[in-house]
Design a protein around this motif. Structure first.
Motif, short mmCIF file in Angstrom:
data_model
loop_
_atom_site.label_atom_id
_atom_site.label_comp_id
_atom_site.label_asym_id
_atom_site.label_seq_id
_atom_site.Cartn_x
_atom_site.Cartn_y
_atom_site.Cartn_z
N ALA A 82 0.83 -1.20 0.00
CA ALA A 82 0.00 0.00 0.00
C ALA A 82 0.87 1.26 0.00
O ALA A 82 0.56 2.23 -0.71
CB ALA A 82 -0.94 -0.01 1.21
N ILE A 83 1.94 1.25 0.78
CA ILE A 83 2.83 2.41 0.82
C ILE A 83 3.49 2.62 -0.53
O ILE A 83 3.62 3.76 -1.01
CB ILE A 83 3.88 2.23 1.94
CG1 ILE A 83 3.21 2.35 3.31
CG2 ILE A 83 5.00 3.26 1.80
CD1 ILE A 83 4.10 1.96 4.47
N VAL A 84 3.94 1.55 -1.16
CA VAL A 84 4.56 1.67 -2.48
C VAL A 84 3.57 2.25 -3.49
O VAL A 84 3.92 3.14 -4.29
CB VAL A 84 5.09 0.30 -2.95
CG1 VAL A 84 5.46 0.35 -4.44
CG2 VAL A 84 6.29 -0.13 -2.12
N ALA A 85 2.32 1.77 -3.47
CA ALA A 85 1.32 2.28 -4.40
C ALA A 85 1.08 3.78 -4.18
O ALA A 85 1.00 4.56 -5.15
CB ALA A 85 0.02 1.50 -4.24
N GLU A 86 0.98 4.18 -2.92
CA GLU A 86 0.79 5.60 -2.62
C GLU A 86 2.00 6.42 -3.06
O GLU A 86 1.86 7.53 -3.61
CB GLU A 86 0.54 5.77 -1.13
CG GLU A 86 -0.77 5.19 -0.62
CD GLU A 86 -1.97 6.02 -1.00
OE1 GLU A 86 -1.77 7.17 -1.44
OE2 GLU A 86 -3.10 5.53 -0.86
N ALA A 87 3.20 5.90 -2.80
CA ALA A 87 4.42 6.63 -3.16
C ALA A 87 4.54 6.79 -4.68
O ALA A 87 4.92 7.86 -5.18
CB ALA A 87 5.64 5.91 -2.61
N ARG A 88 4.23 5.74 -5.42
CA ARG A 88 4.31 5.84 -6.88
C ARG A 88 3.34 6.88 -7.42
O ARG A 88 3.69 7.65 -8.32
CB ARG A 88 4.05 4.47 -7.49
CG ARG A 88 5.22 3.51 -7.36
CD ARG A 88 4.88 2.12 -7.86
NE ARG A 88 6.07 1.27 -7.89
CZ ARG A 88 6.03 -0.06 -8.01
NH1 ARG A 88 4.86 -0.68 -8.08
NH2 ARG A 88 7.16 -0.76 -8.03
N GLN A 89 2.14 6.90 -6.90
CA GLN A 89 1.15 7.87 -7.36
C GLN A 89 1.61 9.30 -7.10
O GLN A 89 1.50 10.17 -7.97
CB GLN A 89 -0.19 7.60 -6.69
CG GLN A 89 -1.29 8.57 -7.11
CD GLN A 89 -2.60 8.29 -6.39
OE1 GLN A 89 -2.72 7.33 -5.64
NE2 GLN A 89 -3.58 9.14 -6.61
N ARG A 90 2.14 9.54 -5.89
CA ARG A 90 2.55 10.89 -5.52
C ARG A 90 3.86 11.31 -6.20
O ARG A 90 3.99 12.45 -6.65
CB ARG A 90 2.68 10.98 -3.99
CG ARG A 90 1.34 10.97 -3.27
CD ARG A 90 1.52 10.75 -1.77
NE ARG A 90 0.30 11.05 -1.02
CZ ARG A 90 -0.75 10.26 -0.95
NH1 ARG A 90 -0.73 9.09 -1.57
NH2 ARG A 90 -1.81 10.62 -0.24
N CYS A 91 4.82 10.42 -6.26
CA CYS A 91 6.12 10.77 -6.83
C CYS A 91 6.04 11.00 -8.34
O CYS A 91 6.89 11.69 -8.91
CB CYS A 91 7.15 9.69 -6.53
SG CYS A 91 7.70 9.66 -4.81
N ALA A 92 5.04 10.43 -8.98
CA ALA A 92 4.90 10.62 -10.43
C ALA A 92 4.73 12.08 -10.80
O ALA A 92 5.02 12.48 -11.93
CB ALA A 92 3.71 9.80 -10.94
N ALA A 93 4.28 12.90 -9.86
CA ALA A 93 4.10 14.33 -10.13
C ALA A 93 5.37 15.15 -9.90
O ALA A 93 5.39 16.34 -10.23
CB ALA A 93 2.98 14.88 -9.25
N LEU A 94 6.41 14.53 -9.36
CA LEU A 94 7.65 15.25 -9.06
C LEU A 94 8.64 15.09 -10.21
O LEU A 94 8.74 14.01 -10.80
CB LEU A 94 8.27 14.71 -7.77
CG LEU A 94 7.43 14.83 -6.49
CD1 LEU A 94 8.20 14.22 -5.32
CD2 LEU A 94 7.08 16.28 -6.21
N PRO A 95 9.41 16.13 -10.51
CA PRO A 95 10.41 16.02 -11.58
C PRO A 95 11.65 15.26 -11.08
O PRO A 95 11.89 15.17 -9.87
CB PRO A 95 10.74 17.47 -11.90
CG PRO A 95 10.51 18.19 -10.60
CD PRO A 95 9.35 17.49 -9.95
N PRO A 96 12.46 14.72 -12.00
CA PRO A 96 13.75 14.14 -11.60
C PRO A 96 14.59 15.17 -10.86
O PRO A 96 14.45 16.39 -11.05
CB PRO A 96 14.38 13.74 -12.94
CG PRO A 96 13.23 13.56 -13.86
CD PRO A 96 12.20 14.58 -13.44
N LEU A 97 15.46 14.68 -10.01
CA LEU A 97 16.32 15.54 -9.21
C LEU A 97 17.62 15.84 -9.95
O LEU A 97 18.32 14.91 -10.38
CB LEU A 97 16.64 14.85 -7.87
CG LEU A 97 15.46 14.57 -6.96
CD1 LEU A 97 15.90 13.70 -5.79
CD2 LEU A 97 14.84 15.86 -6.45
N GLU A 98 17.91 17.10 -10.09
CA GLU A 98 19.19 17.54 -10.67
C GLU A 98 20.06 18.00 -9.50
O GLU A 98 19.85 19.09 -8.95
CB GLU A 98 18.98 18.66 -11.67
CG GLU A 98 18.07 18.30 -12.84
CD GLU A 98 18.69 17.26 -13.76
OE1 GLU A 98 19.93 17.07 -13.71
OE2 GLU A 98 17.94 16.64 -14.54
#
Length: 222
Positions: A96-112
């Motif tokens: 469940a945590i992984v599913a939530e993290a994937r949904q939320r992190c998909a909106a964040l850009p890669p880190l430079e």
């Protein structure tokens, strides 16, 4: 470099001047013992040739000095957010945590990210990571994912300082020769790295080294 990163770098280097000996890093923290694994989110740096070349050069300069355990290149990481010991966290909760993290992190850009200069303390030598803000945003997002599953998120929200360790303190050795070498190495230019995912890992300690297996990843796609 922002004022926060610069202030931290200066304050930590000043404090290191007054440190007579290293503090061994490898004592057992509460709950840890040989063979036990811990779920935690990390940023990993396996596919970063420029960083690997830079760290190799630094470690070659540090290798002759006593009291330091060099981090293997495939062990370079940025600790982001812990969850708990693998024998205490149900598989359903992890899913469940992984599913939530994937949904939320998909909106964040890669880190430079920029890594460097060297940034030591009593338990090791790290590389300053900058900028801090986007890394903190990733951590806040991971914490929100955990909060969607659990009523309490492990670990304090405050006090997080992004860094990548290249050598841990393995014995209470004197710091004077290390300080002298680091004074030269601090002049080296930082290197750049692009991180496009956050990794959930099962972390363990083997022979004074951190090792892990990757459980899942959350891409940064924004």
């Amino acid at each position: 470099m922002s004022s926060r990163e610069l202030t931290s770098l200066r304050q930590r280097w000043t404090a290191y001047q007054d440190l007579p000996t290293l503090t061994e890093h490898w004592y057992w923290r509460p709950g840890w013992h040989a063979g036990r694994h811990f779920y935690t989110w990390h940023l990993a740096f396996q596919q970063q040739p420029a960083l690997h070349r830079h760290v190799t050069d630094l470690q070659q300069q540090l290798a002759p000095l006593p009291g330091l355990d060099l981090v293997p290149l495939d062990g370079l990481h940025l600790t982001t957010q812990g969850i708990g010991f693998t024998d205490e966290v149900p598989d359903n909760d992890i899913d469940a945590i992984v599913a939530e993290a994937r949904q939320r992190c998909a909106a964040l850009p890669p880190l430079e990210l920029s890594l460097g200069p060297v940034d030591p303390d009593a338990e090791g030598i790290g590389l300053l990571v900058q900028p801090w803000n986007p890394v903190e945003r990733v951590r806040t997002t991971i914490r929100a994912a955990i909060a969607a599953v659990w009523p309490v998120v492990p670990e304090p929200a405050d006090g997080f300082r992004p860094h990548v360790t290249i050598a841990y303190s393995g014995a209470p050795a004197p710091t004077a020769p290390i300080r002298a070498r680091l004074a030269e190495l601090r002049r080296l230019a930082p290197v750049q790295a692009t991180i496009s995912e956050v990794s959930l890992i099962a972390l363990r300690r083997d022979d004074r080294t951190y090792r892990w297996s990757t459980v899942a990843t959350a891409p940064l796609n924004g």
